[in-house]
Scaffold this motif. Sequence first.
Motif, PDB file in Angstrom:
ATOM      1  N   GLU A 138      11.748   5.979  -6.144  1.00  0.00           N
ATOM      2  CA  GLU A 138      11.314   6.073  -4.916  1.00  0.00           C
ATOM      3  C   GLU A 138      12.233   5.648  -3.844  1.00  0.00           C
ATOM      4  OE1 GLU A 138       9.930   2.003  -6.040  1.00  0.00           O
ATOM      5  OE2 GLU A 138       9.924   3.883  -6.939  1.00  0.00           O
ATOM      6  N   GLN A 139      13.489   5.280  -4.193  1.00  0.00           N
ATOM      7  CA  GLN A 139      14.372   4.724  -3.052  1.00  0.00           C
ATOM      8  C   GLN A 139      15.962   5.667  -3.455  1.00  0.00           C
ATOM      9  OE1 GLN A 139      13.931   2.802  -0.822  1.00  0.00           O
ATOM     10  NE2 GLN A 139      11.808   2.606  -1.352  1.00  0.00           N
ATOM     11  N   PHE A 140      16.287   5.690  -4.648  1.00  0.00           N
ATOM     12  CA  PHE A 140      17.609   6.219  -5.090  1.00  0.00           C
ATOM     13  C   PHE A 140      17.948   7.624  -5.368  1.00  0.00           C
ATOM     14  CE2 PHE A 140      17.624   1.678  -5.861  1.00  0.00           C
ATOM     15  CZ  PHE A 140      18.723   1.055  -5.212  1.00  0.00           C
ATOM     16  N   GLY A 141      18.320   8.400  -4.591  1.00  0.00           N
ATOM     17  CA  GLY A 141      18.570   9.653  -4.709  1.00  0.00           C
ATOM     18  C   GLY A 141      19.902  10.422  -4.291  1.00  0.00           C
ATOM     19  N   TRP A 142      19.933  11.495  -4.553  1.00  0.00           N
ATOM     20  CA  TRP A 142      21.297  12.412  -4.284  1.00  0.00           C
ATOM     21  C   TRP A 142      20.772  13.553  -3.699  1.00  0.00           C
ATOM     22  CZ3 TRP A 142      21.685   8.976  -8.412  1.00  0.00           C
ATOM     23  CH2 TRP A 142      22.519   8.082  -8.564  1.00  0.00           C
ATOM     24  N   ALA A 143      21.874  14.346  -2.770  1.00  0.00           N
ATOM     25  CA  ALA A 143      21.898  15.416  -2.447  1.00  0.00           C
ATOM     26  C   ALA A 143      22.949  16.152  -2.407  1.00  0.00           C
ATOM     27  CB  ALA A 143      21.211  15.726  -0.850  1.00  0.00           C
ATOM     28  N   VAL A 144      23.064  17.357  -2.932  1.00  0.00           N
ATOM     29  CA  VAL A 144      24.208  18.042  -3.189  1.00  0.00           C
ATOM     30  C   VAL A 144      24.344  19.452  -2.525  1.00  0.00           C
ATOM     31  CG1 VAL A 144      24.863  16.815  -5.241  1.00  0.00           C
ATOM     32  CG2 VAL A 144      23.988  19.149  -5.349  1.00  0.00           C
ATOM     33  N   GLY A 145      25.603  19.755  -2.470  1.00  0.00           N
ATOM     34  CA  GLY A 145      25.680  21.411  -1.800  1.00  0.00           C
ATOM     35  C   GLY A 145      27.096  21.667  -1.216  1.00  0.00           C
ATOM     36  N   ASP A 146      27.097  22.179   0.023  1.00  0.00           N
ATOM     37  CA  ASP A 146      28.462  22.628   0.463  1.00  0.00           C
ATOM     38  C   ASP A 146      28.495  22.881   1.891  1.00  0.00           C
ATOM     39  OD1 ASP A 146      27.912  25.595   0.912  1.00  0.00           O
ATOM     40  OD2 ASP A 146      27.504  25.289  -1.143  1.00  0.00           O
ATOM     41  N   ASN A 147      29.581  22.716   2.650  1.00  0.00           N
ATOM     42  CA  ASN A 147      29.702  23.196   3.892  1.00  0.00           C
ATOM     43  C   ASN A 147      30.620  24.331   3.858  1.00  0.00           C
ATOM     44  OD1 ASN A 147      28.215  21.025   5.175  1.00  0.00           O
ATOM     45  ND2 ASN A 147      29.827  19.715   5.463  1.00  0.00           N
ATOM     46  N   GLU A 148      30.283  25.422   4.859  1.00  0.00           N
ATOM     47  CA  GLU A 148      31.064  26.471   4.818  1.00  0.00           C
ATOM     48  C   GLU A 148      32.446  26.433   5.194  1.00  0.00           C
ATOM     49  OE1 GLU A 148      30.132  29.422   3.639  1.00  0.00           O
ATOM     50  OE2 GLU A 148      28.057  28.837   2.936  1.00  0.00           O
ATOM     51  N   VAL A 149      33.362  26.860   4.787  1.00  0.00           N
ATOM     52  CA  VAL A 149      34.853  26.895   4.990  1.00  0.00           C
ATOM     53  C   VAL A 149      35.521  28.194   5.031  1.00  0.00           C
ATOM     54  CG1 VAL A 149      37.009  25.825   4.781  1.00  0.00           C
ATOM     55  CG2 VAL A 149      35.228  24.433   4.227  1.00  0.00           C
TER      56      VAL A 149
ATOM     57  N   GLY B 195      23.494  21.908  -7.837  1.00  0.00           N
ATOM     58  CA  GLY B 195      22.393  21.127  -8.181  1.00  0.00           C
ATOM     59  C   GLY B 195      22.899  19.607  -8.578  1.00  0.00           C
ATOM     60  N   VAL B 196      21.856  18.881  -8.719  1.00  0.00           N
ATOM     61  CA  VAL B 196      22.046  17.381  -9.077  1.00  0.00           C
ATOM     62  C   VAL B 196      20.840  16.912  -9.867  1.00  0.00           C
ATOM     63  CG1 VAL B 196      20.953  16.426  -6.836  1.00  0.00           C
ATOM     64  CG2 VAL B 196      22.792  15.258  -8.188  1.00  0.00           C
ATOM     65  N   THR B 197      21.271  16.155 -10.914  1.00  0.00           N
ATOM     66  CA  THR B 197      20.147  15.572 -11.669  1.00  0.00           C
ATOM     67  C   THR B 197      20.547  14.080 -11.785  1.00  0.00           C
ATOM     68  OG1 THR B 197      19.907  17.325 -13.140  1.00  0.00           O
ATOM     69  CG2 THR B 197      18.958  15.622 -13.984  1.00  0.00           C
ATOM     70  N   ALA B 198      19.475  13.195 -11.402  1.00  0.00           N
ATOM     71  CA  ALA B 198      19.519  11.735 -11.326  1.00  0.00           C
ATOM     72  C   ALA B 198      18.913  11.273 -12.781  1.00  0.00           C
ATOM     73  CB  ALA B 198      18.893  11.212 -10.223  1.00  0.00           C
ATOM     74  N   LEU B 199      19.476  10.599 -13.668  1.00  0.00           N
ATOM     75  CA  LEU B 199      19.165   9.796 -14.881  1.00  0.00           C
ATOM     76  C   LEU B 199      18.543   8.698 -14.408  1.00  0.00           C
ATOM     77  CD1 LEU B 199      21.129  12.245 -15.922  1.00  0.00           C
ATOM     78  CD2 LEU B 199      20.972  10.951 -17.889  1.00  0.00           C
TER      79      LEU B 199
ATOM     80  N   ALA C 120      19.101   4.868 -11.371  1.00  0.00           N
ATOM     81  CA  ALA C 120      19.865   4.747 -10.005  1.00  0.00           C
ATOM     82  C   ALA C 120      21.266   4.739 -10.127  1.00  0.00           C
ATOM     83  CB  ALA C 120      19.223   3.276  -9.743  1.00  0.00           C
ATOM     84  N   GLN C 121      21.840   4.436 -11.194  1.00  0.00           N
ATOM     85  CA  GLN C 121      23.202   4.497 -11.360  1.00  0.00           C
ATOM     86  C   GLN C 121      23.848   5.946 -12.049  1.00  0.00           C
ATOM     87  OE1 GLN C 121      25.092   1.909 -10.322  1.00  0.00           O
ATOM     88  NE2 GLN C 121      23.202   1.159  -9.537  1.00  0.00           N
ATOM     89  N   THR C 122      23.280   6.761 -12.602  1.00  0.00           N
ATOM     90  CA  THR C 122      23.708   7.917 -13.459  1.00  0.00           C
ATOM     91  C   THR C 122      23.275   9.031 -12.887  1.00  0.00           C
ATOM     92  OG1 THR C 122      23.514   6.370 -15.084  1.00  0.00           O
ATOM     93  CG2 THR C 122      24.059   8.513 -15.380  1.00  0.00           C
ATOM     94  N   ALA C 123      24.179   9.944 -12.657  1.00  0.00           N
ATOM     95  CA  ALA C 123      23.939  11.441 -11.987  1.00  0.00           C
ATOM     96  C   ALA C 123      24.889  12.243 -12.484  1.00  0.00           C
ATOM     97  CB  ALA C 123      23.573  11.134 -10.464  1.00  0.00           C
ATOM     98  N   LEU C 124      24.530  13.454 -12.720  1.00  0.00           N
ATOM     99  CA  LEU C 124      25.456  14.580 -12.640  1.00  0.00           C
ATOM    100  C   LEU C 124      25.181  15.699 -11.518  1.00  0.00           C
ATOM    101  CD1 LEU C 124      24.184  14.075 -15.625  1.00  0.00           C
ATOM    102  CD2 LEU C 124      25.899  15.598 -16.149  1.00  0.00           C
ATOM    103  N   ALA C 125      26.156  16.141 -11.083  1.00  0.00           N
ATOM    104  CA  ALA C 125      26.330  17.354 -10.040  1.00  0.00           C
ATOM    105  C   ALA C 125      27.201  18.326 -10.620  1.00  0.00           C
ATOM    106  CB  ALA C 125      27.149  16.794  -8.888  1.00  0.00           C
ATOM    107  N   TYR C 126      26.644  19.635 -10.490  1.00  0.00           N
ATOM    108  CA  TYR C 126      27.030  20.703 -11.132  1.00  0.00           C
ATOM    109  C   TYR C 126      27.100  22.032 -10.245  1.00  0.00           C
ATOM    110  CZ  TYR C 126      22.067  20.478 -12.019  1.00  0.00           C
ATOM    111  OH  TYR C 126      20.841  20.333 -11.925  1.00  0.00           O
ATOM    112  N   GLY C 127      27.964  22.879 -10.435  1.00  0.00           N
ATOM    113  CA  GLY C 127      27.979  24.028  -9.581  1.00  0.00           C
ATOM    114  C   GLY C 127      29.340  25.066 -10.248  1.00  0.00           C
TER     115      GLY C 127
END
Length: 627
Positions: free
Chosen positions: A385-396, A429-433, A435-442
């Motif tokens: 309920e507290q720890f999470g990630w958001a991923v994506g991009d800003n247009e360049v 996308g991002v997958t949080a395993l 509060a310490q471990t996550a993967l970001a992919y693209g």
Amino acid sequence: MKRLLIALLISSSATLLAQTPSVNRVSPSGGSRWTKQAPIPTSFSVKSMVALSETELWGAASPFFGAGGELVHSTDGGATWEPVIELGHINAVYFVDAQHGWVAGNGLWHTTDGGETWIQDNNWGTMQDIHFVDTLHGWCSGNGGIAYYTTNGGLSWTGVSTGGGSTMSSIFFLDQSEGWTVSISGRIMHTTDGGSSWSLSHDVGDPVANLQTVQFLDSQNGWVVGGDTFLKTTDGGQTWSQTPVPAGTWAFGARFRDRNNGIAVGEYGNILRTTNGQTWQTERPVGSGMRYWEAEFVSETVAYVGGDNGAIAKSVDGGSSWNMISSGATWTTRAIDWLDGDTAWLAAQGGEIAKTTNGGKLWERVSVTGFDIYGNLHGVDFADEQFGWAVGDNEVFGFVYPDGRISRSTDGGETWTPQFSQNGIEFFGVTALDAQTALAYGRGTFASSACIRTTNGGQTWHGVTGLNVTNGFRDAFFLPGSQTGWIVGNDIFKSTDGGASWSYQASGNGAQLAGVSFCDAQNGWVVGFANQILHTTDGGQIWAPQTFDAPPLTAFMGVTAVSPQVAWLSGWYGTVAKTTDGGQTWVAVPIEGTDGAYFELAEFMDAENGWIGGDQGVWKRTGIQKR
């Protein structure tokens, strides 16, 4: 986060927030139903608002570019909304009482029955603002320096040049004779004959002054606002003086309750307030949210503001604080992560996530630090309920791939801290395993950027081993509480050590794969472009193709494996389908009004309860699961 191992019954015991916008767009299907949850009341930008009381509110909304637009109406202070009618591109709405109203845009329309029916008066374009003093006498301003007037309630209109030729952005009349209109080139025009002729009252002297709003409180006291120009008159427009405003101010709309109290709104969430008619204070700075176009001050305490992508906020303390009463985030919804039947997060374009704590009855917008308004949030995932990630991009502009970003929240998505930024990456996308471990992919210009991993809460990110990164990866899934997971792109890979290393399982048959989900360690589905559906019953050792009768070259973008027998998928052209026999047959489950939608996700909590989302918003299916 996809935490699906067993079927869950959805709790309905959550305490609802004070404002839970809804809209009458429900599609029944047996014992279940689909309800549109976001964006509510509209996905278009709210350009104009008029309040008949503290509870009855009208809004005119249109896309930033292109055709289309709609009126929305609330009779309970924004708690619920009804889309009344879809019109052409509309910029302004005005009512003099509960029955008589007018709309201006690429044409003019009027109603005499409270909005039940609308009559189009003409198809002129483009009108920017409209104002009436009674049921017969009204005016509108438009492009080309033209102002229009009617003396018969809008049945016929007469156009008059105001001089100068630039767009007249706002118009206001005190009575049937005296009025003002302003232009984006900095000119304030005045009439005393009902708009038959106009004279120059004041010229700012700046051709890009961008004056946007004019309002008079009485015959002597008035305001003109636009950008950082806040002009005030106390002598009926004979002289105008600049009122100091805080640095960084940029306004598009303003509304005054009396000589002392006013609200101004503008660029990227900017809201200002005055309580003495002399000084202004910033309540929300530029960069705090969506661009606002309009303010409506309706009583000593109640005010509304409206802006881009359906954003509507309400104040009940005179403009000191604001709460969003529209539901949802900007533009396309890319992903949804749910914690339980009440708490979930969605990722969207415009640098935003939205969070719900009542099952989606209200999705509250949050700007994610690290992303700008041109940012695309493709993924959001919370470990708890507290720890999470958001991923994506800003247009360049000018780069093959945009500027990949990762931000983290430690308070359930209320605030965000940027953790990672690198040009040439597009995170999908991002997958949080945990509060310490996550993967970001693209995908990206460097192979090592296609999938990165953190084991220290995002302080550092590093590459993984064993992946063929051709064209990158679009989705990953890990069994809850397990180190076992799968990632998909052009191929399917499996990990048994929390994503640190991967082994090849199968090819995507030449198509990009976009979604993966397992209900247990053995049974799962992968879906993708070009009508791809693959199914495994042995943990991915063998993947068998399945078919669903969708249009050729349909991309299936989202999938949820509920059980070995039950799964949902979604995709382009409004595609939603369900299987109850392990994928031997897939049955279309249409959602009314979404034929042309590009769905990005299918996120289900059990066989009957879940979300579908994409470029037209978010729908939730609710029903009692049969035992």
